[in-house]
Design a protein around this motif. Structure first.
Motif, PDB file in Angstrom:
ATOM      1  N   ILE A  48     -11.857  65.700  83.301  1.00 61.62           N
ATOM      2  CA  ILE A  48     -10.773  65.683  84.289  1.00 61.62           C
ATOM      3  C   ILE A  48     -10.401  67.304  83.934  1.00 61.62           C
ATOM      4  O   ILE A  48     -10.103  67.710  82.962  1.00 61.62           O
ATOM      5  CB  ILE A  48      -9.591  64.678  83.291  1.00 61.62           C
ATOM      6  CG1 ILE A  48     -10.348  63.335  83.325  1.00 61.62           C
ATOM      7  CG2 ILE A  48      -8.274  64.700  84.258  1.00 61.62           C
ATOM      8  CD1 ILE A  48      -9.451  62.239  82.730  1.00 61.62           C
ATOM      9  N   GLY A  49     -10.291  67.829  85.256  1.00 63.59           N
ATOM     10  CA  GLY A  49      -9.829  69.129  85.278  1.00 63.59           C
ATOM     11  C   GLY A  49      -8.165  69.089  85.674  1.00 63.59           C
ATOM     12  O   GLY A  49      -7.464  68.149  85.640  1.00 63.59           O
ATOM     13  N   GLU A  50      -7.836  70.163  86.126  1.00 69.09           N
ATOM     14  CA  GLU A  50      -6.547  70.414  86.980  1.00 69.09           C
ATOM     15  C   GLU A  50      -5.949  69.765  88.068  1.00 69.09           C
ATOM     16  O   GLU A  50      -5.416  68.983  88.322  1.00 69.09           O
ATOM     17  CB  GLU A  50      -6.350  71.970  86.461  1.00 69.09           C
ATOM     18  CG  GLU A  50      -4.658  72.331  86.558  1.00 69.09           C
ATOM     19  CD  GLU A  50      -4.689  73.887  86.094  1.00 69.09           C
ATOM     20  OE1 GLU A  50      -5.069  74.296  85.163  1.00 69.09           O
ATOM     21  OE2 GLU A  50      -4.191  74.606  86.818  1.00 69.09           O
ATOM     22  N   GLY A  51      -6.497  70.521  89.068  1.00 68.99           N
ATOM     23  CA  GLY A  51      -6.254  70.233  90.247  1.00 68.99           C
ATOM     24  C   GLY A  51      -7.177  70.766  91.471  1.00 68.99           C
ATOM     25  O   GLY A  51      -7.912  71.787  90.994  1.00 68.99           O
ATOM     26  N   VAL A  90      -6.082  66.036  87.128  1.00 67.40           N
ATOM     27  CA  VAL A  90      -4.539  65.632  86.809  1.00 67.40           C
ATOM     28  C   VAL A  90      -3.842  65.388  88.018  1.00 67.40           C
ATOM     29  O   VAL A  90      -2.906  64.470  88.119  1.00 67.40           O
ATOM     30  CB  VAL A  90      -3.944  66.231  85.636  1.00 67.40           C
ATOM     31  CG1 VAL A  90      -4.234  65.657  84.475  1.00 67.40           C
ATOM     32  CG2 VAL A  90      -4.134  67.508  85.654  1.00 67.40           C
ATOM     33  N   VAL A  91      -4.063  66.512  89.155  1.00 65.00           N
ATOM     34  CA  VAL A  91      -3.225  66.389  90.282  1.00 65.00           C
ATOM     35  C   VAL A  91      -4.463  66.251  91.437  1.00 65.00           C
ATOM     36  O   VAL A  91      -5.331  66.986  91.305  1.00 65.00           O
ATOM     37  CB  VAL A  91      -1.904  67.589  90.560  1.00 65.00           C
ATOM     38  CG1 VAL A  91      -0.805  67.271  89.742  1.00 65.00           C
ATOM     39  CG2 VAL A  91      -2.848  68.749  90.619  1.00 65.00           C
ATOM     40  N   ARG A 130      -5.718  72.891  79.871  1.00 68.86           N
ATOM     41  CA  ARG A 130      -4.431  72.676  79.122  1.00 68.86           C
ATOM     42  C   ARG A 130      -3.681  71.549  79.793  1.00 68.86           C
ATOM     43  O   ARG A 130      -3.138  70.637  79.014  1.00 68.86           O
ATOM     44  CB  ARG A 130      -3.574  73.724  78.516  1.00 68.86           C
ATOM     45  CG  ARG A 130      -2.997  74.616  79.515  1.00 68.86           C
ATOM     46  CD  ARG A 130      -2.769  75.867  78.655  1.00 68.86           C
ATOM     47  NE  ARG A 130      -2.463  76.784  80.116  1.00 68.86           N
ATOM     48  CZ  ARG A 130      -1.116  77.231  80.375  1.00 68.86           C
ATOM     49  NH1 ARG A 130      -0.383  76.828  79.906  1.00 68.86           N
ATOM     50  NH2 ARG A 130      -1.409  77.990  81.619  1.00 68.86           N
ATOM     51  N   TYR A 131      -3.620  71.542  81.297  1.00 76.81           N
ATOM     52  CA  TYR A 131      -2.962  70.615  81.658  1.00 76.81           C
ATOM     53  C   TYR A 131      -3.377  69.103  81.555  1.00 76.81           C
ATOM     54  O   TYR A 131      -2.666  68.049  81.492  1.00 76.81           O
ATOM     55  CB  TYR A 131      -2.326  70.916  83.165  1.00 76.81           C
ATOM     56  CG  TYR A 131      -1.634  71.908  83.267  1.00 76.81           C
ATOM     57  CD1 TYR A 131      -0.354  71.872  82.905  1.00 76.81           C
ATOM     58  CD2 TYR A 131      -2.122  73.052  83.401  1.00 76.81           C
ATOM     59  CE1 TYR A 131       0.518  73.008  83.075  1.00 76.81           C
ATOM     60  CE2 TYR A 131      -1.431  74.401  83.574  1.00 76.81           C
ATOM     61  CZ  TYR A 131       0.052  74.224  83.455  1.00 76.81           C
ATOM     62  OH  TYR A 131       0.860  75.310  83.330  1.00 76.81           O
ATOM     63  N   SER A 132      -4.774  69.181  81.646  1.00 80.70           N
ATOM     64  CA  SER A 132      -5.578  67.912  81.289  1.00 80.70           C
ATOM     65  C   SER A 132      -5.292  67.586  80.053  1.00 80.70           C
ATOM     66  O   SER A 132      -5.195  66.094  79.760  1.00 80.70           O
ATOM     67  CB  SER A 132      -6.959  67.999  81.991  1.00 80.70           C
ATOM     68  OG  SER A 132      -7.712  66.827  81.788  1.00 80.70           O
ATOM     69  N   MET A 133      -5.506  68.315  79.016  1.00 82.75           N
ATOM     70  CA  MET A 133      -5.422  67.882  77.710  1.00 82.75           C
ATOM     71  C   MET A 133      -4.102  67.531  77.481  1.00 82.75           C
ATOM     72  O   MET A 133      -3.777  66.523  76.718  1.00 82.75           O
ATOM     73  CB  MET A 133      -5.646  69.222  76.762  1.00 82.75           C
ATOM     74  CG  MET A 133      -5.451  69.143  75.499  1.00 82.75           C
ATOM     75  SD  MET A 133      -5.362  70.340  74.397  1.00 82.75           S
ATOM     76  CE  MET A 133      -3.897  71.198  74.717  1.00 82.75           C
TER      77      MET A 133
END
Ligand code: URA
Ligand code: SF4
Length: 213
Positions: A48-51, A90-91, A130-133
């Motif tokens: 899972i990445g960020e966007g 995540v987005v 870090r957003y996914s974390m």
């Protein structure tokens, strides 16, 4: 495919349909194509990445730019192909000029990710950046926990640095390369934790039961 597999497939398709036209947050303004994610509905591992970035927004697929190429190299280093794993974000819509997603955008989009996780029911979730974390471990610091596995609601969550960040910083690059090399061992460990998978299955049953009301 078994009935549960079909159910998972249906949920993923439904989420993809919804995010394509979603207006729950401001990121829909910068969307050309939403990027729901891709991979087998029964994948044992989710990344899972960020966007989405520029190329992802053009193609509607995750990790197809430079970061994607690096992710494929990292997977190859442990003899894995991207077609074997589920890859998402995540987005689901591109932040303008690839800025960081805002708290309200992460919150607005989190329900889609949760539905995908429930449907796929992976044993292992590798978070990229870090957003996914933070979706799983809101108080963790990536510099402390990268490459370590943690049990979150019966799944193994393994935070990694974001491949795009690692591409531009040599020290992070070697770190993520080393962290990836430890993945097979951690994945094997997850296979010997049947009670945790059962807990996740129970969660799924509970969710199904809830949806009856
Ligand atoms: N970076 C991400 O976090 N996600 C993508 O899909 C592509 C690049
Ligand atoms: Fe909807 Fe997520 Fe896109 Fe925001 S980022 S518009 S919540 S799909």
């Amino acid at each position: 495919m078994n009935p549960e597999g079909n159910l998972a497939q249906d949920t993923l398709k439904e989420v993809a349909k919804e995010v394509a036209v979603c207006t729950r947050c401001a990121l829909h303004h910068s969307r050309k194509l939403a990027v729901p994610g891709e991979g087998p509905a029964d994948a044992a591992i989710m990344f899972i990445g960020e966007g989405p970035g520029f190329h992802e927004n053009e193609q509607g697929r995750p990790f197809v730019g430079a970061a994607g190429k690096f992710l494929e190299e990292l997977l190859a280093s442990i003899s894995m192909k991207r077609s074997q794993v589920y890859i998402g974000n995540v987005v689901k819509c591109r932040p303008p000029s690839n800025r960081d997603p805002l708290p309200e955008e992460l919150l607005a989009c989190s329900g889609y990710l949760e539905r995908q996780i429930q449907a796929i029911n992976p044993r292992v979730i590798v978070t990229l950046g870090r957003y996914s974390m933070a979706h799983f471990l809101p108080n963790a610091k990536i510099s402390d926990v990268h490459g370590q596995s943690m049990n979150v609601k019966g799944r193994l969550v393994i935070p990694m640095y974001h491949p795009a960040a690692a591409l531009h910083q040599q020290s992070l690059k070697s770190t993520i390369q080393q962290d990836f090399l430890r993945l097979p061992e951690l994945i094997a460990k997850s296979a010997s934790l049947p009670e945790q998978v059962e807990a996740a299955t129970q969660e799924k049953k509970d969710a199904k039961q809830l949806s009856l009301f």
